[in-house]
Scaffold this motif. Structure first.
Motif, PDB file in Angstrom:
ATOM      1  N   ALA A  51      32.668  47.918 -16.881  1.00 28.54           N
ATOM      2  CA  ALA A  51      33.474  49.043 -17.857  1.00 28.54           C
ATOM      3  C   ALA A  51      33.556  50.235 -17.156  1.00 28.54           C
ATOM      4  CB  ALA A  51      32.632  49.210 -19.073  1.00 28.54           C
ATOM      5  N   GLU A  52      32.333  50.720 -16.282  1.00 26.56           N
ATOM      6  CA  GLU A  52      32.440  51.861 -15.661  1.00 26.56           C
ATOM      7  C   GLU A  52      33.359  51.718 -14.373  1.00 26.56           C
ATOM      8  OE1 GLU A  52      28.336  52.818 -14.934  1.00 26.56           O
ATOM      9  OE2 GLU A  52      28.048  53.893 -16.809  1.00 26.56           O
ATOM     10  N   MET A  53      33.302  50.461 -13.695  1.00 22.99           N
ATOM     11  CA  MET A  53      33.936  50.586 -12.505  1.00 22.99           C
ATOM     12  C   MET A  53      35.472  50.469 -12.890  1.00 22.99           C
ATOM     13  SD  MET A  53      32.030  47.869 -10.091  1.00 22.99           S
ATOM     14  CE  MET A  53      31.790  46.551 -11.100  1.00 22.99           C
ATOM     15  N   LEU A  54      35.922  50.014 -14.021  1.00 24.01           N
ATOM     16  CA  LEU A  54      37.264  50.018 -14.160  1.00 24.01           C
ATOM     17  C   LEU A  54      37.754  51.505 -14.692  1.00 24.01           C
ATOM     18  CD1 LEU A  54      37.349  46.506 -16.727  1.00 24.01           C
ATOM     19  CD2 LEU A  54      38.500  47.005 -14.546  1.00 24.01           C
ATOM     20  N   ARG A  55      36.904  52.195 -15.213  1.00 23.60           N
ATOM     21  CA  ARG A  55      37.371  53.198 -15.896  1.00 23.60           C
ATOM     22  C   ARG A  55      37.317  54.432 -14.865  1.00 23.60           C
ATOM     23  NH1 ARG A  55      33.650  53.904 -19.191  1.00 23.60           N
ATOM     24  NH2 ARG A  55      32.214  55.207 -18.279  1.00 23.60           N
ATOM     25  N   GLU A  56      36.218  54.392 -13.862  1.00 19.46           N
ATOM     26  CA  GLU A  56      36.052  55.326 -12.800  1.00 19.46           C
ATOM     27  C   GLU A  56      36.603  55.193 -11.629  1.00 19.46           C
ATOM     28  OE1 GLU A  56      34.206  58.187 -13.469  1.00 19.46           O
ATOM     29  OE2 GLU A  56      33.560  57.580 -15.274  1.00 19.46           O
ATOM     30  N   VAL A  57      36.798  53.762 -11.082  1.00 14.35           N
ATOM     31  CA  VAL A  57      37.629  53.543  -9.916  1.00 14.35           C
ATOM     32  C   VAL A  57      38.708  52.505  -9.758  1.00 14.35           C
ATOM     33  CG1 VAL A  57      37.235  52.178  -7.609  1.00 14.35           C
ATOM     34  CG2 VAL A  57      35.309  53.451  -8.790  1.00 14.35           C
ATOM     35  N   ILE A  58      38.753  51.702 -10.746  1.00 19.27           N
ATOM     36  CA  ILE A  58      39.798  50.759 -10.726  1.00 19.27           C
ATOM     37  C   ILE A  58      41.254  51.170 -11.347  1.00 19.27           C
ATOM     38  CG2 ILE A  58      40.820  48.343 -11.421  1.00 19.27           C
ATOM     39  CD1 ILE A  58      38.553  48.387  -9.240  1.00 19.27           C
ATOM     40  N   GLN A  59      41.079  51.922 -12.508  1.00 19.59           N
ATOM     41  CA  GLN A  59      41.902  52.366 -13.571  1.00 19.59           C
ATOM     42  C   GLN A  59      43.244  51.635 -13.598  1.00 19.59           C
ATOM     43  OE1 GLN A  59      42.263  56.261 -11.130  1.00 19.59           O
ATOM     44  NE2 GLN A  59      40.539  57.126 -12.181  1.00 19.59           N
ATOM     45  N   MET A  60      44.388  52.000 -13.078  1.00 22.54           N
ATOM     46  CA  MET A  60      45.594  51.233 -13.211  1.00 22.54           C
ATOM     47  C   MET A  60      45.670  49.835 -12.472  1.00 22.54           C
ATOM     48  SD  MET A  60      48.272  53.554 -11.148  1.00 22.54           S
ATOM     49  CE  MET A  60      49.372  53.821 -12.091  1.00 22.54           C
ATOM     50  N   TYR A  61      44.767  49.861 -11.662  1.00 28.58           N
ATOM     51  CA  TYR A  61      44.631  48.321 -10.513  1.00 28.58           C
ATOM     52  C   TYR A  61      43.809  47.319 -11.349  1.00 28.58           C
ATOM     53  CZ  TYR A  61      47.387  51.062  -7.294  1.00 28.58           C
ATOM     54  OH  TYR A  61      48.392  51.802  -6.666  1.00 28.58           O
ATOM     55  N   ARG A  62      43.952  47.108 -12.714  1.00 27.73           N
ATOM     56  CA  ARG A  62      42.955  46.206 -13.074  1.00 27.73           C
ATOM     57  C   ARG A  62      43.182  44.781 -12.725  1.00 27.73           C
ATOM     58  NH1 ARG A  62      40.302  48.043 -18.253  1.00 27.73           N
ATOM     59  NH2 ARG A  62      40.178  49.856 -18.571  1.00 27.73           N
ATOM     60  N   ASN A  63      44.534  44.482 -12.705  1.00 25.80           N
ATOM     61  CA  ASN A  63      44.822  42.952 -12.154  1.00 25.80           C
ATOM     62  C   ASN A  63      44.062  42.818 -10.795  1.00 25.80           C
ATOM     63  OD1 ASN A  63      46.267  42.725 -14.480  1.00 25.80           O
ATOM     64  ND2 ASN A  63      48.308  43.204 -13.657  1.00 25.80           N
ATOM     65  N   HIS A  64      43.641  43.718  -9.994  1.00 22.48           N
ATOM     66  CA  HIS A  64      43.024  43.733  -8.670  1.00 22.48           C
ATOM     67  C   HIS A  64      41.485  43.749  -8.733  1.00 22.48           C
ATOM     68  CE1 HIS A  64      47.087  43.070  -6.792  1.00 22.48           C
ATOM     69  NE2 HIS A  64      47.518  44.084  -7.652  1.00 22.48           N
ATOM     70  N   TYR A  65      40.982  44.024  -9.978  1.00 22.90           N
ATOM     71  CA  TYR A  65      39.631  44.195  -9.885  1.00 22.90           C
ATOM     72  C   TYR A  65      38.781  43.387  -9.231  1.00 22.90           C
ATOM     73  CZ  TYR A  65      34.834  44.062 -12.092  1.00 22.90           C
ATOM     74  OH  TYR A  65      33.720  43.942 -12.154  1.00 22.90           O
ATOM     75  N   LEU A  66      39.099  42.127  -9.441  1.00 23.21           N
ATOM     76  CA  LEU A  66      38.143  41.117  -8.612  1.00 23.21           C
ATOM     77  C   LEU A  66      38.283  41.314  -6.935  1.00 23.21           C
ATOM     78  CD1 LEU A  66      38.141  37.782 -10.761  1.00 23.21           C
ATOM     79  CD2 LEU A  66      36.243  39.355 -10.645  1.00 23.21           C
ATOM     80  N   GLU A  67      39.312  41.404  -6.573  1.00 22.05           N
ATOM     81  CA  GLU A  67      39.713  41.674  -5.025  1.00 22.05           C
ATOM     82  C   GLU A  67      38.987  42.990  -4.674  1.00 22.05           C
ATOM     83  OE1 GLU A  67      43.305  42.729  -2.070  1.00 22.05           O
ATOM     84  OE2 GLU A  67      43.912  42.206  -3.987  1.00 22.05           O
ATOM     85  N   ILE A  68      39.222  44.065  -5.323  1.00 19.69           N
ATOM     86  CA  ILE A  68      38.655  45.212  -5.202  1.00 19.69           C
ATOM     87  C   ILE A  68      36.924  45.019  -4.865  1.00 19.69           C
ATOM     88  CG2 ILE A  68      38.167  47.628  -5.334  1.00 19.69           C
ATOM     89  CD1 ILE A  68      41.141  47.398  -6.619  1.00 19.69           C
ATOM     90  N   LEU A  69      36.447  44.721  -6.095  1.00 17.80           N
ATOM     91  CA  LEU A  69      34.815  44.336  -6.149  1.00 17.80           C
ATOM     92  C   LEU A  69      34.438  43.485  -5.073  1.00 17.80           C
ATOM     93  CD1 LEU A  69      32.513  45.110  -7.587  1.00 17.80           C
ATOM     94  CD2 LEU A  69      32.895  43.432  -9.101  1.00 17.80           C
ATOM     95  N   GLN A  70      35.169  42.304  -4.812  1.00 22.08           N
ATOM     96  CA  GLN A  70      34.726  41.365  -3.680  1.00 22.08           C
ATOM     97  C   GLN A  70      34.689  42.115  -2.461  1.00 22.08           C
ATOM     98  OE1 GLN A  70      36.787  37.639  -3.694  1.00 22.08           O
ATOM     99  NE2 GLN A  70      35.631  36.957  -2.003  1.00 22.08           N
ATOM    100  N   ARG A  71      35.820  42.829  -2.124  1.00 19.72           N
ATOM    101  CA  ARG A  71      35.997  43.353  -0.883  1.00 19.72           C
ATOM    102  C   ARG A  71      34.984  44.645  -0.593  1.00 19.72           C
ATOM    103  NH1 ARG A  71      42.129  44.857   0.154  1.00 19.72           N
ATOM    104  NH2 ARG A  71      40.912  45.827   1.984  1.00 19.72           N
TER     105      ARG A  71
END
Length: 281
Positions: free
Chosen positions: A67-87
């Motif tokens: 929840a914090e990662m989505l709010r603080e970092v991912i924001q409008m790129y929620r569809n790419h959350y797994l890719e961003i976190l994995q990389r």
């Protein structure tokens, strides 16, 4: 308009339209490619931001939530959350030697765990803010892969690939030469010595006593293999050596445990005898 002229007019319009359509299609493709390039650049930037965010959480010793990662970092790129976190997690492992572990799969809570032993991790946290375990594991891996003793030149060849150069300050690690030839040597993770009879002087690296105590050849081999996108068994001779090291460590632990048990038994027996004599007196 006469029928002949009308037919010619329609034919001319079709030819003009045929010429315009490829141009429009090319424009659409160029626009699409440009948009995708911009989006990819934004995702790459999010990966970098995520790395810094995870480092901040590690230094603050805080849990990391989706929840914090989505709010603080991912924001409008929620569809790419797994890719961003994995990389970002791959960067954390390869550069800093930190594994991202999910401790609560229902609420998606994560922690970062140092790849070295827990006891080592606790000490490192008290000494340095940014973990340097990934860099250390890379150097230990080069040493192990070259017969447990490697030239300084070979070490720098590996570090150069990682973007670390002697005399050039790194934005995270500082001056790399000082780090590996002084700091990690003083902490007894590395041995840095002059090669005998070398003129001009040449230097070589070996594992330090703390490296032997706080990690294993198998862990270092696993780390090195992952960097090369391979498995440990892809290095047969090194894998066999790592297995022997694991067996020797297991035997040493069993021997130490037996010694402690024997000492405890002897002490208990001595106390019992002393108590018996006291009662007789």
């Amino acid at each position: 308009m006469p029928r002949g002229k009308n037919s010619k007019h329609r034919a001319r319009e079709r030819r003009q339209q045929a010429q315009v359509e490829p141009q429009n299609l090319g424009l659409q493709r160029a626009t699409s490619t440009s948009t995708e390039s911009i989006q990819r650049g934004n995702i790459d930037e999010k990966v970098v931001i995520m790395v810094y965010y995870l480092l901040y959480k590690y230094n603050m010793k805080e849990l990391i939530s989706k929840a914090e990662m989505l709010r603080e970092v991912i924001q409008m790129y929620r569809n790419h959350y797994l890719e961003i976190l994995q990389r970002a997690a791959e960067h954390m492992e390869m550069i800093f030697g930190l594994d991202l572990k999910e401790v609560d799969p229902y609420r998606h809570i994560y922690i970062l765990v140092n790849k070295m032993e827990v006891s080592c991790d606790a000490r490192l946290l008290n000494r340095i803010e940014i973990p340097k375990t990934g860099l250390l594991m890379a150097v230990l891996g080069v040493i192990f892969m070259h017969g447990n003793c490697v030239s300084e030149e070979r070490v720098w060849q590996t570090l150069n690939v990682m973007g670390l150069f002697s005399g050039r300050k790194h934005f995270i690690f500082g001056e790399p030469k000082k780090l590996i030839t002084k700091d990690l040597v003083q902490q007894k993770y590395l041995v840095y010595r002059q090669v005998a009879n070398s003129d001009p002087p040449c230097y070589e690296f070996l594992w330090g006593s703390r490296a032997h105590a706080e990690t294993t050849k198998m862990k270092v081999l696993e780390f090195t293999a992952k960097i090369h996108n391979m498995v440990p068994t892809a290095f047969p001779s090194l894998y066999e050596e790592a297995l022997r090291d694991e067996e020797e460590r297991a035997q040493a632990r069993a021997l130490a445990k037996a010694r402690v048990a024997a000492l405890a038994k002897a002490r208990s027996s001595a106390i019992a005898k002393s108590s018996s004599r006291s009662k007789r007196v």
